[in-house]
Enzyme design. Structure first.
Site, PDB file in Angstrom:
ATOM      1  N   THR A 168      40.255  31.002  37.504  1.00 24.68           N
ATOM      2  CA  THR A 168      39.191  30.693  36.530  1.00 24.68           C
ATOM      3  C   THR A 168      39.729  30.096  35.229  1.00 24.68           C
ATOM      4  O   THR A 168      39.389  28.974  34.854  1.00 24.68           O
ATOM      5  CB  THR A 168      38.397  31.976  36.235  1.00 24.68           C
ATOM      6  N   LYS A 225      50.176  41.591  33.789  1.00 25.81           N
ATOM      7  CA  LYS A 225      50.211  42.022  35.191  1.00 25.81           C
ATOM      8  C   LYS A 225      51.621  42.511  35.528  1.00 25.81           C
ATOM      9  O   LYS A 225      52.014  43.593  35.135  1.00 25.81           O
ATOM     10  CB  LYS A 225      49.787  40.857  36.101  1.00 25.81           C
ATOM     11  N   ARG A 256      34.274  38.186  42.666  1.00 27.08           N
ATOM     12  CA  ARG A 256      35.107  36.988  42.783  1.00 27.08           C
ATOM     13  C   ARG A 256      34.459  36.114  43.848  1.00 27.08           C
ATOM     14  O   ARG A 256      34.914  36.004  44.966  1.00 27.08           O
ATOM     15  CB  ARG A 256      36.553  37.323  43.192  1.00 27.08           C
TER      16      ARG A 256
HETATM   17  O1  PLI Z   1      44.136  37.133  31.363  1.00 25.46           O
HETATM   18  P1  PLI Z   1      45.272  36.291  30.869  1.00 25.46           P
HETATM   19  O2  PLI Z   1      44.819  35.290  29.881  1.00 25.46           O
HETATM   20  O3  PLI Z   1      46.432  37.083  30.405  1.00 25.46           O
HETATM   21  O4  PLI Z   1      45.851  35.511  32.153  1.00 25.46           O
HETATM   22  C1  PLI Z   1      45.132  34.540  32.823  1.00 25.46           C
HETATM   23  C2  PLI Z   1      45.508  34.523  34.273  1.00 25.46           C
HETATM   24  C3  PLI Z   1      46.262  33.505  34.759  1.00 25.46           C
HETATM   25  N1  PLI Z   1      46.607  33.440  36.071  1.00 25.46           N
HETATM   26  C4  PLI Z   1      46.225  34.385  36.960  1.00 25.46           C
HETATM   27  C5  PLI Z   1      46.619  34.246  38.379  1.00 25.46           C
HETATM   28  C6  PLI Z   1      45.470  35.452  36.532  1.00 25.46           C
HETATM   29  O5  PLI Z   1      45.123  36.382  37.416  1.00 25.46           O
HETATM   30  C7  PLI Z   1      45.079  35.550  35.154  1.00 25.46           C
HETATM   31  C8  PLI Z   1      44.235  36.579  34.687  1.00 25.46           C
HETATM   32  N2  PLI Z   1      43.684  37.398  35.538  1.00 25.46           N
HETATM   33  C9  PLI Z   1      42.813  38.357  35.290  1.00 25.46           C
HETATM   34  C10 PLI Z   1      42.308  38.692  33.936  1.00 25.46           C
HETATM   35  C11 PLI Z   1      42.351  39.120  36.429  1.00 25.46           C
HETATM   36  O6  PLI Z   1      41.574  40.088  36.232  1.00 25.46           O
HETATM   37  O7  PLI Z   1      42.749  38.801  37.562  1.00 25.46           O
END
Ligand code: PLI
Length: 470
Positions: free
Chosen positions: A138, A271, A395
């Site tokens: 996203t 993460k 999702r």
């Molecule tokens: O939520 P951020 O801005 O720290 O990161 C964005 C982001 C980038 N790449 C990927 C693969 C993600 O999964 C991602 C953020 N993911 C969230 C917030 C999630 O809930 O999966």
């Protein structure tokens, strides 16, 4: 490689359990709510789990982003925060950790992943260029589009099939990429946007063979590869488990080898890096880095803090070294699998193979009577919350948003509800409670009705959209 089933995939653990390589030192009480309270909270939240207050949630599986439990070492690191505006010693520790474990030469911190996505999109995309990627994410796609890029999905077809047991469903389909290069010319391609354990496909990995072949193809055409390294440590686990010749390589060695085939990476450290806030952007090209180092000052903060406190950078540097340990990843993915296997044993439809960070319920098969225009995955997230106070996330069509050209909904093949497991936070007993709640919702599925959207924000609508029951 033996055939993959949810059961055989767990066999590398042998008779031995994946028990956590840590014990609990501090606890945080959870709130248990009544069905009445949850009905009220969900109506106030417009049937969107992002709009619930966390105190109304029992087990929070909204995301694994920033919801990790930090270790005693990381908390000790917080006390070593050097809150200097410029040149904090914690920055140098973080820089060293990124260089050591990911192998890139130059790095700036950012406030989180999307801060880094913004910077790389601004410096590497010219208006009207294509950005091929292995399925969209996203925030990634939005930043690419805001920079004038046109996202093109070049993931293998199996990724769009929730039932395919392909071991590397995150792989790029090189023929799709070749066709794009042939049609448009390499000059119209900004770079290849490659993500480890593809989130929207169900946490599905990319193989080393795929990234090697991608490197060779990109070299032929002078194309760069930038990596979304957000869950690359988990990707390395799947390579260790499934790719011939890698069973004896450490996660750290596989991670570094993989990154070595790419030209740079952006990271949501919330993460894999085991922190509650933070990100970074790293590249090998010194000229590109100069541009990034200049731009970070405009949007994030000075290049030695990038929107973070010194203590945040210290926790991240320590988290990188902890996150890459084999015992950590093994128990992290072991827990996700434990939940997934409980569900498959009951015949509940989920995305297979079980991925790295979450169980993705297949809402199309869960609610075959609810059309995608009535948001089955959003409905399922709402029903789970009502049943037990468990918070999950849509999702599917809501997350996919609209086509910027036509304004129509994107209708993705995958319509999923994600049960995302925070790292080092919940126990096996919590996973049992979650599985039992999914089963209870599944048992009454035929009576469940879909939703209609009554408010839709312009950007990343899934965060703030509101719904009503049909
Ligand atoms: O939520 P951020 O801005 O720290 O990161 C964005 C982001 C980038 N790449 C990927 C693969 C993600 O999964 C991602 C953020 N993911 C969230 C917030 C999630 O809930 O999966």
């Amino acid at each position: 490689m033996s055939e993959l089933t949810p059961k055989t995939m767990g066999q590398q653990f042998g008779r031995r359990s994946w028990a956590e390589p840590w014990k609990i030192k501090m606890v945080e009480p959870l709130t248990v709510t009544s069905r009445e309270q949850r009905e009220r909270a969900l109506t106030e939240a417009g049937y969107n789990t992002f709009l619930l207050r966390s105190e109304d949630v029992y087990i929070d599986l909204l995301t694994d982003s920033g919801t990790n439990a930090m270790s005693d070492r990381q908390w000790a690191g917080i006390m070593l925060g050097d809150e200097a505006y410029a040149g904090s010693r914690n920055f140098y520790h973080l820089e060293e950790a990124v260089q050591t474990y990911y192998g890139y030469k130059y790095m700036v911190p950012t406030h989180q992943g999307r801060g880094a996505e913004h910077l790389i999109s601004q410096v590497a995309i010219k208006h009207g260029q294509y950005v091929p990627g292995n399925m969209y994410f996203t925030t990634t796609r939005l930043h690419q589009e805001l920079a004038g890029g046109i996202f093109v999905d070049v993931i293998i077809d199996e990724a769009h099939d929730a039932t395919s047991l392909h071991p590397f469903k995150g792989n790029i389909d090189l023929d799709k990429l070749k066709a794009l290069i042939k049609r448009e010319g390499a000059g119209r391609i900004a770079y290849v946007s490659l993500a480890g354990t593809v989130n929207m496909a169900g946490g599905q990995p990319v193989s080393l063979a795929n990234v090697k072949a991608l490197r060779a193809l990109c070299d032929q055409h002078g194309l760069k590869i930038y990596l979304d390294a957000t869950r690359m440590m988990e990707n390395a686990f799947f390579i260790q488990e499934r790719e011939a010749g890698y069973a004896d390589h450490s996660i750290a060695a596989i991670l570094k080898e993989f990154c070595g085939y790419t030209d740079g990476a952006w990271m949501s450290a919330k993460k894999d890096n085991l922190v509650n806030i933070g990100g970074w952007l790293a590249v090998n090209d010194s000229d590109l880095f100069e541009e990034i180092r200049n731009l970070v000052v405009v949007y994030e903060g000075l290049h030695t803090y990038g929107g973070l406190a010194g203590r945040d950078m210290e926790a991240m540097a320590i988290g990188i070294a902890e996150g890459v340990q084999d015992a950590h990843i093994r128990s992290r993915i072991g827990q996700v699998r434990y939940l997934g296997e409980l569900l498959t044993d009951w015949g509940i439809p989920i995305v297979l193979p079980i991925g790295g960070h979450a169980i993705f319920l297949d809402a199309r098969r869960f609610y075959p009577h609810i059309p995608q225009s009535e948001f089955p995955a959003q409905t399922l997230a709402a029903e789970l919350y009502l049943d037990s106070g468990i918070r999950s996330m849509e999702r599917g069509v809501v997350s996919a948003g609209r086509d910027p050209e036509t304004g129509d909904h994107h209708y993705p093949k995958l319509e999923l509800t994600r049960l995302t497991i925070p790292r080092r936070v919940y126990t096996q007993a919590h996973m049992d409670v979650v599985a039992e709640s999914v089963k209870a919702v599944y048992d009454v599925r035929a009576q469940t009705r879909g939703l209609k959207m009554v408010f839709e924000p312009k950007y990343l609508r899934f965060f703030q959209a509101r719904f009503e029951r049909l």
